[in-house]
Design an enzyme around this catalytic site. Structure first.
Site, PDB file in Angstrom:
ATOM      1  N   HIS A 147     -21.010 -12.401  -8.167  1.00  0.00           N
ATOM      2  CA  HIS A 147     -20.155 -11.954  -9.288  1.00  0.00           C
ATOM      3  C   HIS A 147     -19.022 -12.908  -9.604  1.00  0.00           C
ATOM      4  CE1 HIS A 147     -21.170  -8.028  -7.024  1.00  0.00           C
ATOM      5  NE2 HIS A 147     -22.152  -8.310  -7.816  1.00  0.00           N
ATOM      6  N   ASP A 172     -14.048 -10.625  -8.200  1.00  0.00           N
ATOM      7  CA  ASP A 172     -14.069  -9.500  -7.255  1.00  0.00           C
ATOM      8  C   ASP A 172     -13.006  -9.669  -6.168  1.00  0.00           C
ATOM      9  OD1 ASP A 172     -16.170  -8.382  -8.565  1.00  0.00           O
ATOM     10  OD2 ASP A 172     -17.566  -8.442  -6.874  1.00  0.00           O
ATOM     11  N   TYR A 196     -33.367  -4.696  -5.765  1.00  0.00           N
ATOM     12  CA  TYR A 196     -32.686  -4.266  -6.978  1.00  0.00           C
ATOM     13  C   TYR A 196     -33.649  -4.211  -8.148  1.00  0.00           C
ATOM     14  CZ  TYR A 196     -28.349  -5.260  -4.412  1.00  0.00           C
ATOM     15  OH  TYR A 196     -27.331  -5.274  -3.488  1.00  0.00           O
ATOM     16  N   LYS A 231     -31.834  -2.606   1.461  1.00  0.00           N
ATOM     17  CA  LYS A 231     -30.543  -2.254   0.911  1.00  0.00           C
ATOM     18  C   LYS A 231     -30.793  -1.794  -0.510  1.00  0.00           C
ATOM     19  CE  LYS A 231     -25.988  -4.386  -0.028  1.00  0.00           C
ATOM     20  NZ  LYS A 231     -25.947  -5.143  -1.286  1.00  0.00           N
ATOM     21  N   GLY A 255     -23.179  -0.717  -1.188  1.00  0.00           N
ATOM     22  CA  GLY A 255     -21.845  -0.174  -1.407  1.00  0.00           C
ATOM     23  C   GLY A 255     -21.423  -0.126  -2.869  1.00  0.00           C
ATOM     24  N   ARG A 273     -16.777  -4.360  -1.366  1.00  0.00           N
ATOM     25  CA  ARG A 273     -15.595  -4.095  -2.178  1.00  0.00           C
ATOM     26  C   ARG A 273     -14.867  -2.805  -1.807  1.00  0.00           C
ATOM     27  NH1 ARG A 273     -18.943  -5.242  -7.541  1.00  0.00           N
ATOM     28  NH2 ARG A 273     -20.591  -4.680  -6.073  1.00  0.00           N
TER      29      ARG A 273
END
Lengths: 255, 255, 255, 255, 255
Positions: free
Chosen positions: D23, D27, D138, D169, D195, D224
């Site tokens: 990102h 972040d 993902y 994950k 998360g 985060r």
């Protein structure tokens, strides 16, 4: 040093004969369609090298003049952004007796990076085997409007130097001054003019060559302007006088 | 540790000379078109490193300053999403005597993943041979509106750190505060400002460099702002005073 | 030399049977759908070679005639620019007992360069193992309007020669004179006519073959015009008389 | 077995810190932009593992907790169908001391098959070296409307199991019941919740984690929501009470 | 010979369980989502083989029946021309104890040539290790209107034979006569019907299977029509009576 074998007085005339793959036999006639006739001409015309694809080299090369094996190529039937991948290993070129390998890079093509990568590998392999790596550098692709514009030709020449080519084959810009810049841009890489399609007249062609030499180039790679000539042997002699003996056009043609 | 060879007081000025491939000879003039002049300048100007493509390194590198061999590159003739593949093996770079390899990653390009993969491999090979792996990180492609926006520059810097670059070459954001964030984002990776095109004035350029240093960067990789200068040697001395001796712009120019 | 095994009096008739992959079983009937029937026909009909894909060769080849293993292929279900990648290693072809490998190159396809590269590698591997490398050269893709136009067929033939094929399989142009040019363009590469779909009449087909031979070709690779014939054995005998014994069409059919 | 090193009472909390690449530094803040602060937090917070890209691991990993080396990644600057290729060899991950490798697969992407192929190879190499292979799965690309839809999350989980991941994950579906199905679909592959971005409130986040555990998952990979917290150490302790000690949200926060 | 291990009286029933990857867990329920339940069913139901992806095989395969390891696969989330690349090495499949490898080829896809190439290599590796190479051949892509049309199914079968598959898994055409042609087209490659989605009624399904056997096929690969059945064990017994004992549908269901 690996270019020395192709030079005489620091100059060289290479007999190019990869047009059968690049343009098809429409460039050829009943006589010169036979690669043996070209091999003969290379020897009798005392060329400093002859350029063949693997298939021709394996069957027609006789060792009479040093060989540059062209290790990629494409037909002109394909449209779109140009790409020519390696079709002959450097090891095989060496076995056949080549003293140099030739590779076309279409700078400006969307596939440029593939050819940079292949040429990079080929150059290293060739040098390990003591062979020269010669880049045919042709600006091509959607982004190229005029491939003989001085800044484009100089860019082509420079690309060859930067990538490690021992010599570059590029098109003539049309005048000595701008081509001198291209030659300077090529640095220690030797510059050979790409002979191109048959010129309107012999003098036109020879004047181009003279300009190229005056600009500091090493010579030319010539095909159609020799073997499409009505008397290729005479043309070979004329070119020797012009290029190797460094005479004027007027003197060169007096034979 | 591998960056130490390029640093003096933790600072470094790298003389970049890959513009011939990246932009063509239009960046060059009669003097600096000759790579030998740049090699000479690198030594006389006491640069901390010089950046060449393989072709230049093989023919012009003389060992006078440490060499960074740029192992990929592209012409600016190609349009569309940028991609530059590896054109020199790490092994070959090592043989030539390079102390580091350079590789451009166009983050944001549709081909980003190819360059991440190549850089990943190159970094591992370079480290095995004791060489630094330096990433030129340029945000580019359809998605990038402004490649000097602070968040984009910081992202570029961070990408280099995450991928294992020993140093990153990035553009200046234009102010110290935002560039400081980029330097922080780069963590233990050294940050070098990309010199870019010739600045409108010498002071403009030096002020940028001063800002970069104040932000915590290690130095800069500079080409055109030195060798396009009317007095490259003087410019080299000015930069040394600014970067290596850590003086103010006002002091640096007093020579 | 590697083609000699497929020749008799310098001529050869190859029984082609890769249509199951290229066109699907619609080309086949209850009898000839069985590869064993074709293997039998190859032997009884004294063909000079039989052409199989790996799957057929592994299960049906019995050594009765020399084998050409076709190492690439595609279905005709795929649209767009044609591409057929290698599906059998040269080493495996050799283990199966092949004396030659066949590979289709779609010249003019946007993927041409991939097939040039693969064929280049395959040819070198085949020659190292003493096998012939035979190119099926089919002009195809958006740019090709008429794949039997004389200049296109000659270009196909020449491409095979340049790339190092021992023999090329090309389509007939329709007349002796223009096909003679294609044969000349192929140089020392042997030319085989591609049999193509079943001709309207036997005499039509044989007249084509006669034209091909008169033009200097080595023979033909024939499939459907033999095994779709009501009497394949007789057709095999007729072809032998025409091709190997070099008779006229009128004489050849008198059996 | 290879996941055991990351588990305590069959549960695990992994500290994820690949956001710098995925990102960008947006972040991050002045404190957590420094990977050393995260390495310290991983140890002081008694996390069961820490997730770094190669560049961070090489420079900041100190062996204090087990390492998962993320071997692919991409920036969020790239548009179009997502693809992240391998940027670190498994061998190098092992040398650095990793006990597991992480790899992101974008299921549903037009490039899915490339990532399946790479993960397949990476998983085999990792297992040979005794390391776990953990898949970040993902759902992404034009075809994915909602990447937390229960059937999509369950599909993601299952994909990891089928491809041989030791752990997956995945994102939370939002309710225990549907996530239980995802956990079941993952079979013997351990499930870790992703998360995600900082939750509106701490209790919101912890309630999600509690739901994930109640659904049978092994734990979470969190970044985060810990290091963007005003008191990361306290958050680490809260998570331990919730996940490792298996307490309720109400009990967990009482510290 | 390598298919013998999967056959009994020349017939075989393979329990397919790769739906978790191909379609997601929506095909599964609370019971059969657990691969252990399928492994148990494979043994208790005396199936002639079980089909798993690597991840399932590594964790759930117990050696009770011969294993076919599916070495490629894709999710149904991806749109566009289908492609599934190899995700498990043949060597790894062998280590796990597989007696065969399975590979899906989408004939007609724009990516067909990639899958032909991969299958070609996989088949050779599998045979060297004594394993069968089984091709799941699914006509797919823009060009395919109806993937159960007789000529398309026969083409699929033939493609498997030509590429060297020991067995092909194809869809039923819907009638015995046209499927007999597909079986003939497959030659010595064994034909297995693809079980497909749960049929409207048990008799419908069994009638299809009977038709497939009457057409000369070796059997079927079945998943959902067994493990989605209310009594999978009974269905397994019915199938054995039908396929292995070669009974009529009426007799087979009388248990």
């Amino acid at each position: 040093m690996s270019m020395e074998v192709f030079l005489e007085n620091g100059r060289g005339i290479l007999l190019a004969y990869d047009q059968g793959l690049e343009h098809g036999p429409t460039d050829l006639n009943e006589r010169n369609v036979d690669p043996a006739s070209i091999m003969g001409l290379a020897v009798s015309g005392r060329f400093n090298g002859v350029v063949f694809q693997k298939g021709l080299a394996e069957r027609y090369y006789d060792g009479g003049v040093p060989l540059i094996l062209k290790v990629n190529g494409k037909t002109n039937l394909v449209k779109g952004e140009p790409l020519a991948r390696q079709n002959c290993s450097v090891k095989r070129a060496h076995e056949i007796g080549a003293k140099g390998v030739g590779y076309t890079i279409y700078v400006g093509s969307a596939h440029e990076s593939i050819m940079f990568e292949e040429f990079g590998r080929i150059q290293e392999e060739a040098h390990k085997l003591g062979m020269a790596a010669i880049a045919w550098i042709y600006p091509r692709g959607e982004a190229i409007k005029n491939d003989t514009a001085p800044e484009i030709v100089a860019y082509a020449a420079r690309t060859g130097l930067e990538l490690g080519a021992d010599a570059v084959k590029i098109k003539y810009t049309g005048d000595v001054q701008s081509f001198r810049w291209a030659v300077k841009s090529a640095g220690k890489a030797r510059v050979f003019m790409s002979g191109g399609p048959k010129a309107p007249s012999e003098v036109d062609f020879l004047t181009q060559v003279r300009g190229v030499l005056d600009a500091g180039a090493a010579g030319l790679a010539v095909g159609r302007n020799v073997w499409q000539n009505s008397d290729p042997s005479r043309m070979a002699r004329v070119l020797r006088r012009l290029v190797i003996e460094d005479r004027s056009v007027e003197e060169a043609v007096k034979i």
